[in-house]
Write a protein that holds these residues in place. Structure first.
Motif, short mmCIF file in Angstrom:
data_model
loop_
_atom_site.label_atom_id
_atom_site.label_comp_id
_atom_site.label_asym_id
_atom_site.label_seq_id
_atom_site.Cartn_x
_atom_site.Cartn_y
_atom_site.Cartn_z
N ALA A 1 -5.73 -1.67 2.72
CA ALA A 1 -5.54 -0.77 2.75
C ALA A 1 -6.03 0.33 3.69
O ALA A 1 -5.87 1.33 4.18
CB ALA A 1 -6.21 -0.18 1.27
N PHE B 1 0.70 5.14 -0.12
CA PHE B 1 0.00 6.41 0.43
C PHE B 1 0.67 7.35 -0.47
O PHE B 1 1.38 8.32 -0.13
CB PHE B 1 0.09 6.51 1.58
N ALA C 1 -3.18 4.56 -2.56
CA ALA C 1 -3.98 4.69 -1.52
C ALA C 1 -3.91 6.39 -1.13
O ALA C 1 -2.80 7.01 -1.16
CB ALA C 1 -4.09 4.34 -0.85
N SER D 1 -8.01 -6.04 -1.48
CA SER D 1 -7.60 -4.44 -1.28
C SER D 1 -7.26 -3.60 -0.66
O SER D 1 -7.17 -3.01 0.48
CB SER D 1 -7.54 -3.96 -2.59
N SER D 2 -8.87 -3.80 -0.65
CA SER D 2 -10.27 -2.77 0.36
C SER D 2 -9.45 -2.44 2.21
O SER D 2 -9.27 -1.82 2.63
CB SER D 2 -11.40 -2.80 0.41
N VAL E 1 -14.26 2.30 2.02
CA VAL E 1 -13.33 2.30 0.74
C VAL E 1 -13.88 2.64 -0.15
O VAL E 1 -14.52 2.15 -0.89
CB VAL E 1 -12.47 1.16 0.89
N ILE F 1 -8.75 4.48 -2.98
CA ILE F 1 -7.27 3.51 -3.77
C ILE F 1 -7.70 3.23 -5.57
O ILE F 1 -8.40 2.85 -6.15
CB ILE F 1 -7.53 2.13 -3.01
N MET G 1 -13.51 2.76 -4.22
CA MET G 1 -12.74 2.27 -5.30
C MET G 1 -13.09 3.01 -6.55
O MET G 1 -14.15 2.84 -6.75
CB MET G 1 -12.67 0.85 -6.14
N VAL H 1 1.23 -1.58 -0.62
CA VAL H 1 -0.08 0.05 -0.01
C VAL H 1 1.01 1.02 0.09
O VAL H 1 1.83 0.96 1.04
CB VAL H 1 -1.07 0.01 0.95
N ILE I 1 -11.05 6.69 2.63
CA ILE I 1 -9.94 6.05 1.82
C ILE I 1 -10.50 6.22 -0.04
O ILE I 1 -11.42 5.81 -0.26
CB ILE I 1 -8.65 5.63 1.96
N GLN J 1 -2.07 -0.90 -3.57
CA GLN J 1 -2.87 -0.20 -3.75
C GLN J 1 -2.04 1.33 -3.32
O GLN J 1 -0.97 0.97 -3.48
CB GLN J 1 -4.01 0.04 -2.56
#
Ligand SMILES: N[C@H](CCC[C@H](N)C(=O)O)C(=O)O
Length: 289
Positions: free
Chosen positions: A233, A169, A203, A229-230, A249, A213, A251, A167, A211, A201
């Motif tokens: 992250a 950021f 993010a 992934s969610s 999350v 991503i 996307m 991940v 968040i 990811q």
């Protein structure tokens, strides 16, 4: 049905469910690639195979479109749960599923049409320990570790939720572009730090409990959404103090809600859709290698 399939998606992350006992062939990496091919085959972000389990109500094997096998898939588990309900393989509204990445419990949410239109999945516990991914760095936890990709010096947080995740950021207020995903995704997926490769990811915090991503999946590339992934992250964002749980999350394909407990046990809730059922044509099966 001989060579039957059930096609569904979770927020645009689509899978094909098959029961190997109904197939006239073995699900080898080459045949999986052929079935998942978007132009020459059925097209899919992966294949979900129903298998027996001694530990859970059902067993699940998860295959990426490149033919590799994954330990966990959040969207895949919701699609699998809908398949079990829709095909009458279960009458239960809550049951357990054994995956390579551990045992999960699933609760179905039945809509007014009688369809399992959403599901809540206990996805197990996130860990940041390198050995769980695996990752070759010798640190206790993979928190904001340096990594270079595509000529950029970056920092990543490594998370396992049964499958591995890297991940990265940006700060709140900044944005990630699809160009950055296409440049960084494959390099990070195959980075030597990750002997079994990794999901990626990109993010950014977008609120005190939210968040966004972009996702590059191991063995699949860019996908519209990803449940594991969610989870990864969201866990990383909470661990870094960027957000508080429960985490929304967002996307490209939509939104999942991830509860992150104090011990990083994860509960994922989200929609799931059925698209079609059918059977592979004998002439197509003959082309599979
Ligand atoms: N490509 C992933 C598996 C699918 C994950 C994703 N589709 C999800 O919903 O969690 C891996 O190799 O670990």
């Amino acid at each position: 049905m001989k060579n039957g399939f059930f096609r569904g998606h979770g927020l645009g992350n689509d899978y094909v469910v098959m029961d190997p006992t109904e197939l006239t062939f073995t699900l080898t990496p080459g045949k999986i690639r052929g079935i998942c091919d978007r132009h020459w085959g059925l097209g899919s972000d992966g294949i979900l195979a129903l298998v027996p389990s001694k530990k859970a109500d059902f067993g699940l094997r998860i295959y990426n479109p490149d033919g590799s096998e994954a330990e966990k898939s959040g969207n895949g588990l919701r699609i699998f749960a809908r398949y079990l309900h829709a095909t009458g393989k279960t009458k239960k509204r809550a049951f357990t599923v054994e995956t390579k990445g551990g045992l999960v419990s699933i609760a179905l949410h039945i809509d007014r049409h009688g369809d399992a239109a959403a599901a809540t999945v206990e996805m197990g516990r996130a860990t940041f320990q390198p050995s769980a991914l695996p990752c070759t760095l010798s640190v206790d936890e993979l928190i904001q570790q340096p990594i270079e990709a595509a000529g950029r010096a970056l920092q990543f947080t490594g998370v396992s939720v049964g499958n591995p995740h890297c991940v990265i950021f940006k700060q709140a207020g900044e944005t990630w572009t699809r160009e950055e995903l296409l440049a960084l995704g494959p390099v990070l997926e195959n980075h030597p730090l990750f002997p079994k490769r990794t999901n990626v990811q990109l993010a950014v915090p977008t609120g005190p409990k939210e968040i966004f991503i972009l996702i590059w999946e191991r063995g699949a590339g860019e996908t519209q959404a990803s449940g594991s992934s969610s989870c990864a992250a969201a866990s990383a964002a909470v661990r870094l103090g960027l957000v508080k749980g429960p985490v929304t999350v967002k996307m490209p394909g939509g939104t999942l809600n991830i509860e992150v407990a104090r011990d990083f046990s994860l509960t994922m809730k989200g929609p799931v859709a059925e698209v079609a059922r059918g059977a592979l044509s004998p002439s197509f099966v003959r082309t599979l290698r």
